[in-house]
Design a protein around this motif. Sequence first.
Motif, PDB file in Angstrom:
ATOM      1  N   SER A  37       0.910  -1.528  -0.104  1.00 13.95           N
ATOM      2  CA  SER A  37      -0.350  -0.335  -0.187  1.00 13.95           C
ATOM      3  C   SER A  37       1.034   1.567  -0.625  1.00 13.95           C
ATOM      4  N   ALA A  38       0.617   2.174  -0.981  1.00 13.50           N
ATOM      5  CA  ALA A  38       1.186   3.255  -0.298  1.00 13.50           C
ATOM      6  C   ALA A  38       0.778   4.592   0.391  1.00 13.50           C
ATOM      7  N   ASN A  39       1.823   5.490   0.660  1.00 12.37           N
ATOM      8  CA  ASN A  39       1.175   6.499   1.315  1.00 12.37           C
ATOM      9  C   ASN A  39       1.751   7.838   1.368  1.00 12.37           C
ATOM     10  N   ILE A  40       1.332   8.728   1.415  1.00 11.78           N
ATOM     11  CA  ILE A  40       1.042  10.088   0.142  1.00 11.78           C
ATOM     12  C   ILE A  40       2.954  10.719   0.316  1.00 11.78           C
ATOM     13  N   ALA A  41       3.636   9.487   1.217  1.00 13.88           N
ATOM     14  CA  ALA A  41       5.375   9.919   0.285  1.00 13.88           C
ATOM     15  C   ALA A  41       6.280   9.000  -0.092  1.00 13.88           C
ATOM     16  N   ASP A  42       5.057   8.259  -1.019  1.00 10.66           N
ATOM     17  CA  ASP A  42       6.140   6.907  -2.002  1.00 10.66           C
ATOM     18  C   ASP A  42       5.852   8.668  -3.382  1.00 10.66           C
ATOM     19  N   MET A  43       6.428   8.694  -3.318  1.00  9.84           N
ATOM     20  CA  MET A  43       6.842  10.335  -4.269  1.00  9.84           C
ATOM     21  C   MET A  43       8.613  10.228  -5.007  1.00  9.84           C
ATOM     22  N   ALA A  44       9.253   9.809  -4.877  1.00 12.59           N
ATOM     23  CA  ALA A  44      10.631   9.301  -5.036  1.00 12.59           C
ATOM     24  C   ALA A  44      10.359   9.271  -6.285  1.00 12.59           C
ATOM     25  N   ALA A  45      11.158  10.341  -6.854  1.00 22.76           N
ATOM     26  CA  ALA A  45      11.812  10.196  -8.535  1.00 22.76           C
ATOM     27  C   ALA A  45      12.544   8.747  -9.018  1.00 22.76           C
ATOM     28  N   ILE A  46      12.081   8.646  -9.993  1.00 23.48           N
ATOM     29  CA  ILE A  46      12.728   7.371 -10.901  1.00 23.48           C
ATOM     30  C   ILE A  46      12.489   6.391  -9.530  1.00 23.48           C
ATOM     31  N   ALA A  47      12.255   6.179  -8.159  1.00 22.30           N
ATOM     32  CA  ALA A  47      12.325   4.806  -7.635  1.00 22.30           C
ATOM     33  C   ALA A  47      10.612   4.425  -7.600  1.00 22.30           C
ATOM     34  N   THR A  48       9.722   5.368  -6.962  1.00 24.39           N
ATOM     35  CA  THR A  48       8.455   4.959  -6.887  1.00 24.39           C
ATOM     36  C   THR A  48       7.626   5.938  -7.829  1.00 24.39           C
ATOM     37  N   ILE A  49       8.213   6.886  -8.774  1.00 20.79           N
ATOM     38  CA  ILE A  49       7.278   7.276  -9.587  1.00 20.79           C
ATOM     39  C   ILE A  49       8.338   7.634 -10.770  1.00 20.79           C
ATOM     40  N   PRO A  50       8.622   6.869 -12.227  1.00 19.72           N
ATOM     41  CA  PRO A  50       9.245   6.311 -13.216  1.00 19.72           C
ATOM     42  C   PRO A  50       8.525   6.956 -14.169  1.00 19.72           C
ATOM     43  N   PRO A  51       9.464   7.259 -15.131  1.00 20.02           N
ATOM     44  CA  PRO A  51       9.827   8.429 -16.048  1.00 20.02           C
ATOM     45  C   PRO A  51       7.929   8.377 -16.787  1.00 20.02           C
ATOM     46  N   PHE A  52       6.949   9.259 -17.249  1.00 22.11           N
ATOM     47  CA  PHE A  52       5.797   9.283 -18.580  1.00 22.11           C
ATOM     48  C   PHE A  52       6.756   9.209 -20.240  1.00 22.11           C
ATOM     49  N   GLY A  53       7.255   8.559 -20.126  1.00 23.78           N
ATOM     50  CA  GLY A  53       7.889   8.470 -21.466  1.00 23.78           C
ATOM     51  C   GLY A  53       8.516   9.950 -21.796  1.00 23.78           C
ATOM     52  N   ALA A  54       7.881  10.852 -22.511  1.00 27.36           N
ATOM     53  CA  ALA A  54       8.413  11.955 -22.979  1.00 27.36           C
ATOM     54  C   ALA A  54       8.079  13.595 -22.585  1.00 27.36           C
ATOM     55  N   CYS A  55       8.412  14.542 -22.057  1.00 26.05           N
ATOM     56  CA  CYS A  55       8.304  15.392 -21.219  1.00 26.05           C
ATOM     57  C   CYS A  55       7.692  16.911 -22.381  1.00 26.05           C
ATOM     58  N   THR A  56       6.559  17.224 -22.178  1.00 22.39           N
ATOM     59  CA  THR A  56       6.447  18.580 -22.769  1.00 22.39           C
ATOM     60  C   THR A  56       6.299  19.848 -22.469  1.00 22.39           C
ATOM     61  N   SER A  57       6.404  19.629 -20.740  1.00 24.67           N
ATOM     62  CA  SER A  57       6.839  20.993 -20.208  1.00 24.67           C
ATOM     63  C   SER A  57       7.634  22.092 -20.466  1.00 24.67           C
ATOM     64  N   LEU A  58       7.169  23.878 -20.967  1.00 24.93           N
ATOM     65  CA  LEU A  58       8.499  23.871 -21.195  1.00 24.93           C
ATOM     66  C   LEU A  58       9.338  24.370 -19.729  1.00 24.93           C
ATOM     67  N   ALA A  59       8.558  24.160 -19.343  1.00 24.15           N
ATOM     68  CA  ALA A  59       9.822  24.802 -16.965  1.00 24.15           C
ATOM     69  C   ALA A  59      10.359  23.887 -16.828  1.00 24.15           C
ATOM     70  N   ASN A  60      10.704  22.406 -18.202  1.00 22.21           N
ATOM     71  CA  ASN A  60      11.577  21.624 -17.854  1.00 22.21           C
ATOM     72  C   ASN A  60      13.144  22.069 -18.472  1.00 22.21           C
ATOM     73  N   PRO A  61      13.959  22.722 -17.886  1.00 25.56           N
ATOM     74  CA  PRO A  61      14.807  22.705 -18.771  1.00 25.56           C
ATOM     75  C   PRO A  61      16.131  21.875 -19.798  1.00 25.56           C
ATOM     76  N   THR A  62      15.362  20.628 -20.346  1.00 24.49           N
ATOM     77  CA  THR A  62      15.900  19.975 -21.310  1.00 24.49           C
ATOM     78  C   THR A  62      14.503  20.431 -22.334  1.00 24.49           C
ATOM     79  N   VAL A  63      13.120  20.796 -21.657  1.00 28.29           N
ATOM     80  CA  VAL A  63      12.553  21.124 -23.395  1.00 28.29           C
ATOM     81  C   VAL A  63      13.085  22.050 -23.392  1.00 28.29           C
ATOM     82  N   ALA A  64      12.874  23.338 -22.678  1.00 27.80           N
ATOM     83  CA  ALA A  64      13.259  24.516 -23.362  1.00 27.80           C
ATOM     84  C   ALA A  64      14.307  24.570 -24.331  1.00 27.80           C
ATOM     85  N   SER A  65      15.170  24.095 -23.628  1.00 28.14           N
ATOM     86  CA  SER A  65      16.705  24.019 -24.052  1.00 28.14           C
ATOM     87  C   SER A  65      16.608  23.268 -25.617  1.00 28.14           C
ATOM     88  N   ALA A  66      15.505  22.336 -26.087  1.00 23.31           N
ATOM     89  CA  ALA A  66      15.413  21.779 -27.171  1.00 23.31           C
ATOM     90  C   ALA A  66      14.678  22.546 -27.875  1.00 23.31           C
TER      91      ALA A  66
END
Length: 129
Positions: A37-66
């Motif tokens: 069972s998950a609790n609200i603290a299960d939110m570590a990037a990669i470890a518990t929250i894997p990537p969502f394919g590709a990101c389209t947010s311009l706030a993401n520096p890699t997206v903004a740069s590309a």
Amino acid sequence: MSGPQVVAGATMMCSFGLAPSTLAVLPVKGVLASAPSANIADMAAIATIPPFGACTSLANPTVASATSAALGVLTPMPCVPVPAGTWLPGNTKVMIKGPPATDVSCKLMCSWGGVIQVLNPGQFKVMDV
């Protein structure tokens, strides 16, 4: 509880992601429903929250740069979620090793502006008929 409790294997989606992802919950809490069972603290990037394919947010520096390099044409880049806090609001009626449980109504904000939400909690309430 607002809905079914979220467990390992739940399907999530980010509003700026291009693909769903599956929640990982480490079995260290000792609380099992149909899976850990998950609790609200299960939110570590990669470890518990894997990537969502590709990101389209311009706030993401890699997206903004590309996008800048492509002369302003939105250029999605690999998603590496950066959770900005815990899952909210949490179910304060059910505590799992201290923090509130995560249920299907919870949302998680990403630092790049996205909202991560649960599409499938990984389990469903069984009702007698």
